[in-house]
Design a protein around this motif. Structure first.
Motif, short mmCIF file in Angstrom:
data_model
loop_
_atom_site.label_atom_id
_atom_site.label_comp_id
_atom_site.label_asym_id
_atom_site.label_seq_id
_atom_site.Cartn_x
_atom_site.Cartn_y
_atom_site.Cartn_z
N LYS A 248 0.81 -1.22 0.00
CA LYS A 248 0.00 0.00 0.00
C LYS A 248 0.84 1.27 0.00
CE LYS A 248 -4.02 -2.09 2.23
NZ LYS A 248 -4.98 -2.02 3.37
N GLU A 249 2.15 1.13 0.18
CA GLU A 249 3.01 2.31 0.25
C GLU A 249 3.97 2.44 -0.92
OE1 GLU A 249 4.64 3.52 3.96
OE2 GLU A 249 3.35 2.20 5.11
N GLU A 250 4.19 1.38 -1.66
CA GLU A 250 5.10 1.43 -2.80
C GLU A 250 4.52 2.33 -3.89
OE1 GLU A 250 8.05 0.13 -3.55
OE2 GLU A 250 8.42 -1.27 -1.89
N LYS A 251 5.35 3.23 -4.43
CA LYS A 251 4.91 4.08 -5.53
C LYS A 251 4.72 3.27 -6.81
CE LYS A 251 4.96 8.10 -3.46
NZ LYS A 251 3.72 8.89 -3.28
N TYR A 252 5.63 2.33 -7.03
CA TYR A 252 5.56 1.47 -8.21
C TYR A 252 5.74 0.05 -7.71
CZ TYR A 252 7.04 -0.86 -12.51
OH TYR A 252 7.16 -1.73 -13.57
N LEU A 253 4.64 -0.66 -7.54
CA LEU A 253 4.69 -2.00 -6.95
C LEU A 253 5.18 -3.02 -7.97
CD1 LEU A 253 4.08 -3.69 -4.45
CD2 LEU A 253 1.75 -3.98 -5.31
N PRO A 254 6.35 -3.63 -7.74
CA PRO A 254 6.85 -4.64 -8.69
C PRO A 254 5.99 -5.89 -8.66
CG PRO A 254 8.59 -3.82 -7.22
CD PRO A 254 7.29 -3.37 -6.65
N PRO A 255 6.00 -6.66 -9.73
CA PRO A 255 5.27 -7.94 -9.73
C PRO A 255 5.87 -8.88 -8.68
CG PRO A 255 5.91 -7.30 -11.95
CD PRO A 255 6.64 -6.40 -11.03
N PRO A 256 5.08 -9.84 -8.18
CA PRO A 256 5.63 -10.82 -7.23
C PRO A 256 6.79 -11.59 -7.86
CG PRO A 256 3.23 -10.95 -7.33
CD PRO A 256 3.65 -10.05 -8.44
N SER A 257 7.76 -11.93 -7.04
CA SER A 257 8.93 -12.64 -7.58
C SER A 257 9.61 -13.47 -6.51
CB SER A 257 9.94 -11.64 -8.18
OG SER A 257 10.50 -10.83 -7.16
N ILE A 258 10.37 -14.45 -6.98
CA ILE A 258 11.29 -15.21 -6.13
C ILE A 258 12.67 -14.60 -6.34
CG2 ILE A 258 12.36 -17.45 -5.73
CD1 ILE A 258 9.80 -18.73 -6.87
N ARG A 259 13.37 -14.39 -5.22
CA ARG A 259 14.71 -13.81 -5.33
C ARG A 259 15.77 -14.88 -5.08
NH1 ARG A 259 14.71 -8.63 -2.22
NH2 ARG A 259 14.93 -9.97 -0.39
N VAL A 260 16.67 -15.02 -6.03
CA VAL A 260 17.77 -15.98 -5.95
C VAL A 260 19.06 -15.19 -5.76
CG1 VAL A 260 18.97 -17.89 -7.07
CG2 VAL A 260 16.52 -17.54 -7.49
N VAL A 261 19.73 -15.38 -4.63
CA VAL A 261 20.94 -14.62 -4.32
C VAL A 261 22.16 -15.51 -4.49
CG1 VAL A 261 22.16 -13.27 -2.58
CG2 VAL A 261 19.66 -13.18 -2.70
N VAL A 262 23.12 -15.02 -5.27
CA VAL A 262 24.34 -15.77 -5.56
C VAL A 262 25.48 -15.22 -4.71
CG1 VAL A 262 25.95 -16.49 -7.37
CG2 VAL A 262 23.53 -16.07 -7.92
N THR A 263 26.30 -16.12 -4.14
CA THR A 263 27.47 -15.72 -3.37
C THR A 263 28.70 -16.49 -3.86
OG1 THR A 263 27.33 -17.41 -1.62
CG2 THR A 263 25.93 -15.45 -1.37
N VAL A 264 29.87 -16.04 -3.45
CA VAL A 264 31.10 -16.70 -3.89
C VAL A 264 31.28 -18.05 -3.21
CG1 VAL A 264 32.30 -14.54 -4.44
CG2 VAL A 264 32.45 -15.47 -2.12
N GLU A 265 30.58 -18.29 -2.11
CA GLU A 265 30.75 -19.55 -1.38
C GLU A 265 30.08 -20.72 -2.08
OE1 GLU A 265 31.18 -18.63 3.29
OE2 GLU A 265 29.20 -18.20 2.47
N GLN A 266 29.09 -20.47 -2.88
CA GLN A 266 28.36 -21.54 -3.54
C GLN A 266 29.23 -22.19 -4.62
OE1 GLN A 266 25.33 -18.96 -4.79
NE2 GLN A 266 24.22 -18.93 -2.84
N THR A 267 29.28 -23.52 -4.63
CA THR A 267 30.06 -24.23 -5.63
C THR A 267 29.27 -24.33 -6.94
OG1 THR A 267 29.18 -26.40 -5.00
CG2 THR A 267 31.11 -25.59 -3.78
N GLU A 268 29.95 -24.68 -8.01
CA GLU A 268 29.29 -24.82 -9.30
C GLU A 268 28.23 -25.92 -9.24
OE1 GLU A 268 32.20 -25.42 -12.29
OE2 GLU A 268 32.93 -23.35 -12.24
N GLN A 269 28.54 -26.99 -8.49
CA GLN A 269 27.56 -28.08 -8.36
C GLN A 269 26.31 -27.60 -7.63
OE1 GLN A 269 30.81 -28.30 -7.55
NE2 GLN A 269 31.52 -29.61 -9.24
N GLU A 270 26.49 -26.77 -6.61
CA GLU A 270 25.35 -26.26 -5.86
C GLU A 270 24.53 -25.28 -6.69
OE1 GLU A 270 27.27 -26.55 -1.36
OE2 GLU A 270 27.50 -24.73 -2.55
N LEU A 271 25.21 -24.49 -7.51
CA LEU A 271 24.50 -23.57 -8.39
C LEU A 271 23.65 -24.34 -9.40
CD1 LEU A 271 27.40 -21.02 -9.11
CD2 LEU A 271 25.46 -20.68 -7.56
N ASP A 272 24.25 -25.38 -9.98
CA ASP A 272 23.50 -26.18 -10.96
C ASP A 272 22.35 -26.93 -10.29
OD1 ASP A 272 25.28 -25.32 -12.85
OD2 ASP A 272 26.53 -27.12 -12.79
#
Length: 474
Positions: free
Chosen positions: A435-459
């Motif tokens: 109710k307060e956002e000027k421009y309300l973005p569509p609903p979404s899932i956020r996937v956060v990438v870090t350097v600790e994640q291995t390639e196998q974990e990313l896949d």
């Protein structure tokens, strides 16, 4: 006798002054006298005729009256009332509701949250200074470690000076109203994060929203204002003008077109405020943010703001820029002047995190490569679309087509998040104050990438999200 003659002489002088007074003066005094007489003898209001209610009618009205709720009703299944509980540090592996998962939710981009050097620096500071400061910077809340951190941040960003805040959200929300006041103009991207919106609201300035990353739309607004200024040059001279953008947008994962913004800045004589909470410690050869990414001199930006709660794995935020610009915040930044200063242990942790960033510049390239790997792996998932640039560490997954209402869309995405959580991958949904956002973005899932994640974990994460989407959406 003498007193009577004196009174008579005063009366004569008054009559003489009356005849010598200018005509307009007499007319004005006459009008005022008549107006005072009218006010004295006229009724200030008219009594309205009404019939008194009987005791029975009063009781009926009281029984029928229902007070409005103090707050609007909230369903018990609302996500804000059903949050997940984390046990232990939210590092590479995170324990959520008693279940161990790989962390794709926390903004611990460089993996410094559980770094031993950072923890040791914080522990040594805790022994020396104690836990908190119990005072704002101007009232015995300035410690030597604060000054050291400000100096280190300024040198790292290649700016003249930096200032630190004890709360990340309050940094840009305090910086904007410190400069932009009532009557000033702010041109802001419609996808700007909530902290920027609160800063604009506090400034009481005139806000003009331009379409997300649309430089043609921004220039259209600037041209319109230029024409308006020509009509009243005197007023235009006292109006300050600002452009406020994010380096990497929190709500979309897009990068701002900074080179084009710089051209518009000098063409239309406006100031640029750049919020870099997601791009600081991520973009650029050495993590200096979007200015280094595009090879732009930091002096072309009037003010840079960023959180220390993401890449630095601490708390608070900072602003950097020219000395005369930053010093103004020490007198006008509300979050700086009125909040207790940053606990010394967190300042010491941020300093050590900066040391690690400077010693390991290769980590930024590693992070970007992992971001691109996940971004590519998440393409072409049936029912979902990837939002944001490929090198953003915060990736948004939105539904390709809405299912009819925002509430239904949120529940569908929640089922995908729960599916992944039950299989060892911790994701999160992007949350907004709808109710307060000027421009309300569509609903979404956020996937956060870090350097600790291995390639196998990313896949594995990408594969599991694809599997969850097929199970839930098909």
């Amino acid at each position: 006798m003498a007193a009577a003659m004196g009174q008579q002489w005063v009366l004569v002088e008054m009559v003489q002054a009356f005849y010598e007074a200018p005509a307009y003066h007499l007319i004005l005094e006459g009008i005022l006298i008549l107006w005072i007489i009218r006010l004295l003898f006229s009724k200030t209001y008219k009594l309205q005729e009404r019939s008194d209610l009987t005791p029975k009618e009063k009781e009926e009205l009281i029984e029928e009256w229902q007070p409005e709720p103090l707050v609007p009703p909230v369903p018990r299944d609302h996500p804000a009332l059903n949050y997940s509980v984390v046990s232990g540090p939210p590092t590479h592996k995170i324990i959520v509701n008693g279940k161990e998962c790989i962390n794709f939710a926390s903004f611990n981009f460089l993996g410094l949250l559980d770094n031993e050097r950072v923890k040791n620096a914080a522990h040594a500071s805790l022994k020396k200074y104690g836990v908190g400061t119990c005072g704002p910077r101007g009232f015995y809340g300035t410690f030597d470690v604060h000054l050291e951190l400000e100096d280190r941040l300024a040198k790292f960003m290649r700016a003249e000076e930096a200032i630190i805040y004890s709360y990340g959200f309050a940094t840009i929300a305090s910086a904007i109203p410190a400069y932009s006041k009532r009557g000033d103009l702010v041109f802001v991207d419609e996808a700007a994060c909530f902290a920027i919106q609160k800063g604009l609201q506090a400034s009481r300035s005139n806000i003009k929203l331009f379409k997300h990353n649309d430089m043609a739309d921004l220039e259209r607004l600037l041209k319109e204002q230029e024409i308006e200024d020509q009509k009243n040059p005197r007023k235009a001279r006292v109006i300050r003008r600002f452009i406020v953008v994010e380096g990497l947008y929190r709500n979309t994962g897009d990068i701002c077109p900074l080179p084009e913004l710089i051209k518009l800045k000098y063409k239309y004589k406006v100031r640029i405020f750049l919020e870099e909470s997601l791009s600081f410690g991520v973009l650029g050869e050495r993590g200096r943010g979007v200015t280094e990414h595009f090879g732009i001199n930091i002096d072309d930006i009037d003010l840079i703001s960023a959180d220390m709660e993401n890449s630095l794995a601490s708390i608070g935020g900072f602003c950097c820029g020219r000395t005369f610009v930053i010093d103004h915040q020490r007198l006008s930044g509300q979050g700086y002047c009125f909040s207790a200063s940053l606990p010394p242990l967190l300042a010491a942790a941020a300093i050590e995190a900066l040391n690690i960033m400077e010693e390991n510049p290769d980590v930024f390239q590693v992070l970007r490569e992992k971001c691109k790997r996940v971004h590519k792996a998440l393409q072409r998932i049936s029912g979902l679309k990837v939002v944001g640039v490929s090198f953003s560490p915060a990736i948004h997954l939105q539904l390709e087509e809405s299912q009819g209402s925002r509430e239904i869309d949120i529940k569908l995405l929640k089922r995908i998040v729960d599916y992944c959580m039950n299989n060892g991958i911790a994701l999160t949904q992007a949350c907004y104050l709808e109710k307060e956002e000027k421009y309300l973005p569509p609903p979404s899932i956020r996937v956060v990438v870090t350097v600790e994640q291995t390639e196998q974990e990313l896949d594995r994460a990408a594969s599991l999200i694809r599997e969850a989407a097929q199970s839930v959406l098909n």
